[in-house]
Design a protein around this motif. Structure first.
Motif, PDB file in Angstrom:
ATOM      1  N   PRO A  97      23.759 -56.043 -86.519  1.00  0.00           N
ATOM      2  CA  PRO A  97      24.693 -57.160 -86.292  1.00  0.00           C
ATOM      3  C   PRO A  97      25.741 -56.800 -85.243  1.00  0.00           C
ATOM      4  O   PRO A  97      25.986 -55.634 -84.963  1.00  0.00           O
ATOM      5  CB  PRO A  97      25.333 -57.379 -87.661  1.00  0.00           C
ATOM      6  N   ASN A  98      26.374 -57.840 -84.682  1.00  0.00           N
ATOM      7  CA  ASN A  98      27.416 -57.579 -83.678  1.00  0.00           C
ATOM      8  C   ASN A  98      28.818 -57.875 -84.208  1.00  0.00           C
ATOM      9  O   ASN A  98      29.797 -57.728 -83.491  1.00  0.00           O
ATOM     10  CB  ASN A  98      27.150 -58.371 -82.399  1.00  0.00           C
ATOM     11  N   ALA A  99      28.901 -58.294 -85.487  1.00  0.00           N
ATOM     12  CA  ALA A  99      30.215 -58.542 -86.094  1.00  0.00           C
ATOM     13  C   ALA A  99      30.087 -58.456 -87.611  1.00  0.00           C
ATOM     14  O   ALA A  99      29.003 -58.643 -88.168  1.00  0.00           O
ATOM     15  CB  ALA A  99      30.742 -59.916 -85.693  1.00  0.00           C
ATOM     16  N   PHE A 100      31.188 -58.162 -88.271  1.00  0.00           N
ATOM     17  CA  PHE A 100      31.241 -58.210 -89.734  1.00  0.00           C
ATOM     18  C   PHE A 100      32.672 -58.507 -90.159  1.00  0.00           C
ATOM     19  O   PHE A 100      33.605 -58.373 -89.366  1.00  0.00           O
ATOM     20  CB  PHE A 100      30.671 -56.951 -90.379  1.00  0.00           C
ATOM     21  N   THR A 101      32.828 -58.967 -91.410  1.00  0.00           N
ATOM     22  CA  THR A 101      34.125 -59.445 -91.890  1.00  0.00           C
ATOM     23  C   THR A 101      34.468 -58.825 -93.246  1.00  0.00           C
ATOM     24  O   THR A 101      34.268 -59.460 -94.287  1.00  0.00           O
ATOM     25  CB  THR A 101      34.115 -60.981 -92.026  1.00  0.00           C
ATOM     26  N   PRO A 102      34.992 -57.617 -93.254  1.00  0.00           N
ATOM     27  CA  PRO A 102      35.349 -56.983 -94.527  1.00  0.00           C
ATOM     28  C   PRO A 102      36.669 -57.548 -95.087  1.00  0.00           C
ATOM     29  O   PRO A 102      37.688 -56.870 -95.123  1.00  0.00           O
ATOM     30  CB  PRO A 102      35.470 -55.506 -94.156  1.00  0.00           C
ATOM     31  N   ASN A 103      36.624 -58.826 -95.514  1.00  0.00           N
ATOM     32  CA  ASN A 103      37.845 -59.494 -95.961  1.00  0.00           C
ATOM     33  C   ASN A 103      37.855 -59.796 -97.458  1.00  0.00           C
ATOM     34  O   ASN A 103      38.719 -60.511 -97.942  1.00  0.00           O
ATOM     35  CB  ASN A 103      38.064 -60.786 -95.164  1.00  0.00           C
ATOM     36  N   GLY A 104      36.871 -59.288 -98.196  1.00  0.00           N
ATOM     37  CA  GLY A 104      36.867 -59.455 -99.646  1.00  0.00           C
ATOM     38  C   GLY A 104      36.249 -60.749-100.140  1.00  0.00           C
ATOM     39  O   GLY A 104      36.274 -61.013-101.338  1.00  0.00           O
ATOM     40  N   ASP A 105      35.653 -61.557 -99.255  1.00  0.00           N
ATOM     41  CA  ASP A 105      35.061 -62.820 -99.719  1.00  0.00           C
ATOM     42  C   ASP A 105      33.622 -62.664-100.215  1.00  0.00           C
ATOM     43  O   ASP A 105      33.005 -63.620-100.655  1.00  0.00           O
ATOM     44  CB  ASP A 105      35.133 -63.899 -98.639  1.00  0.00           C
ATOM     45  N   GLY A 106      33.097 -61.444-100.150  1.00  0.00           N
ATOM     46  CA  GLY A 106      31.752 -61.180-100.634  1.00  0.00           C
ATOM     47  C   GLY A 106      30.642 -61.450 -99.628  1.00  0.00           C
ATOM     48  O   GLY A 106      29.476 -61.234 -99.916  1.00  0.00           O
ATOM     49  N   ASN A 107      30.985 -61.934 -98.449  1.00  0.00           N
ATOM     50  CA  ASN A 107      29.993 -62.208 -97.406  1.00  0.00           C
ATOM     51  C   ASN A 107      30.217 -61.294 -96.209  1.00  0.00           C
ATOM     52  O   ASN A 107      31.341 -61.174 -95.728  1.00  0.00           O
ATOM     53  CB  ASN A 107      30.099 -63.670 -96.926  1.00  0.00           C
ATOM     54  N   ASN A 108      29.125 -60.644 -95.756  1.00  0.00           N
ATOM     55  CA  ASN A 108      29.188 -59.860 -94.518  1.00  0.00           C
ATOM     56  C   ASN A 108      30.292 -58.805 -94.569  1.00  0.00           C
ATOM     57  O   ASN A 108      31.039 -58.627 -93.618  1.00  0.00           O
ATOM     58  CB  ASN A 108      29.389 -60.833 -93.337  1.00  0.00           C
ATOM     59  N   GLU A 109      30.381 -58.099 -95.691  1.00  0.00           N
ATOM     60  CA  GLU A 109      31.476 -57.159 -95.946  1.00  0.00           C
ATOM     61  C   GLU A 109      31.304 -55.797 -95.276  1.00  0.00           C
ATOM     62  O   GLU A 109      32.286 -55.073 -95.124  1.00  0.00           O
ATOM     63  CB  GLU A 109      31.635 -56.935 -97.457  1.00  0.00           C
ATOM     64  N   THR A 110      30.076 -55.428 -94.934  1.00  0.00           N
ATOM     65  CA  THR A 110      29.844 -54.102 -94.356  1.00  0.00           C
ATOM     66  C   THR A 110      28.986 -54.210 -93.086  1.00  0.00           C
ATOM     67  O   THR A 110      28.245 -55.176 -92.889  1.00  0.00           O
ATOM     68  CB  THR A 110      29.109 -53.172 -95.345  1.00  0.00           C
ATOM     69  N   PHE A 111      29.091 -53.182 -92.261  1.00  0.00           N
ATOM     70  CA  PHE A 111      28.246 -53.037 -91.084  1.00  0.00           C
ATOM     71  C   PHE A 111      27.147 -52.057 -91.445  1.00  0.00           C
ATOM     72  O   PHE A 111      27.422 -50.933 -91.861  1.00  0.00           O
ATOM     73  CB  PHE A 111      29.053 -52.514 -89.897  1.00  0.00           C
ATOM     74  N   LYS A 112      25.894 -52.500 -91.316  1.00  0.00           N
ATOM     75  CA  LYS A 112      24.765 -51.634 -91.643  1.00  0.00           C
ATOM     76  C   LYS A 112      23.528 -52.061 -90.866  1.00  0.00           C
ATOM     77  O   LYS A 112      23.477 -53.163 -90.310  1.00  0.00           O
ATOM     78  CB  LYS A 112      24.484 -51.663 -93.140  1.00  0.00           C
TER      79      LYS A 112
END
Length: 184
Positions: A97-112
């Motif tokens: 992926p080219n972006a992720f959102t570790p904001n606690g909403d349970g979606n797209n929390e990590t880069f892997k």
């Protein structure tokens, strides 16, 4: 004239599917009737001898999109029969992926590393900030960066990743380098 009865021959495969992942293990067995002292020769793609037993276990390893195993059986009287089985080989498909959102909403929390098909083994994942300082490193096969540095949330920014991985058959792939945007 002495007539020697023929024999029947089939391949029993596990798994018994039309396609298989690169690096997966196949078990192929010769089903011969009547039983007796037969000689077995297993060929991969008609060329490479991969076994001479009634049953073989073999990891699938090829850069091609298909593979065929040929079994040649010779009876004690010198009669030969040949059968084959083929598979579509699923080469690994890896997305980064080219972006992720570790904001606690349970979606797209990590880069892997995202493996959408096949078998992949992660060798190493490194994340660097814009000044070239390493902020994350892991050699764990399930490595995932959660957007923290030293236990604190990393700032919204563009980071550089370097990911090294192997195909299911163990072949090391060229490392991938790119940018990942951390958003909150």
């Amino acid at each position: 004239i002495t007539v020697i009865p023929s024999f029947t021959l089939a391949i029993v495969a596990a798994p018994n599917t039309p396609d298989i992942d690169l690096g997966a293990t196949l078990e192929l067995a010769a089903n011969v009737s009547p039983s007796g002292q037969y000689a077995y020769e297993w060929l991969e793609n008609g060329v490479e001898n991969v076994g001479n037993q009634q049953t073989i276990t073999i990891p699938v390893s090829t850069d091609e999109d298909s593979i065929r195993y040929i079994l040649v059986v010779t009876s004690p009287n010198g009669c030969k029969k040949e059968v084959s089985i083929g598979y579509k080989v699923n080469q690994p498909v890896v997305d980064i992926p080219n972006a992720f959102t570790p904001n606690g909403d349970g979606n797209n929390e990590t880069f892997k590393l995202v493996v959408s098909e096949g078998i992949v083994f992660l060798e190493k994942m490194e994340i660097f900030n814009r000044w070239g300082q390493k902020v994350f490193e892991s050699e764990d096969d399930n490595a995932a960066w959660n957007g923290t540095v030293d236990g604190k949330p990393a700032p919204v920014d563009v980071y550089i990743y370097r990911v090294s991985w192997r195909k299911g058959d163990g072949a090391l792939q060229e490392p991938r380098v790119g940018e990942i945007t951390l958003l909150r």
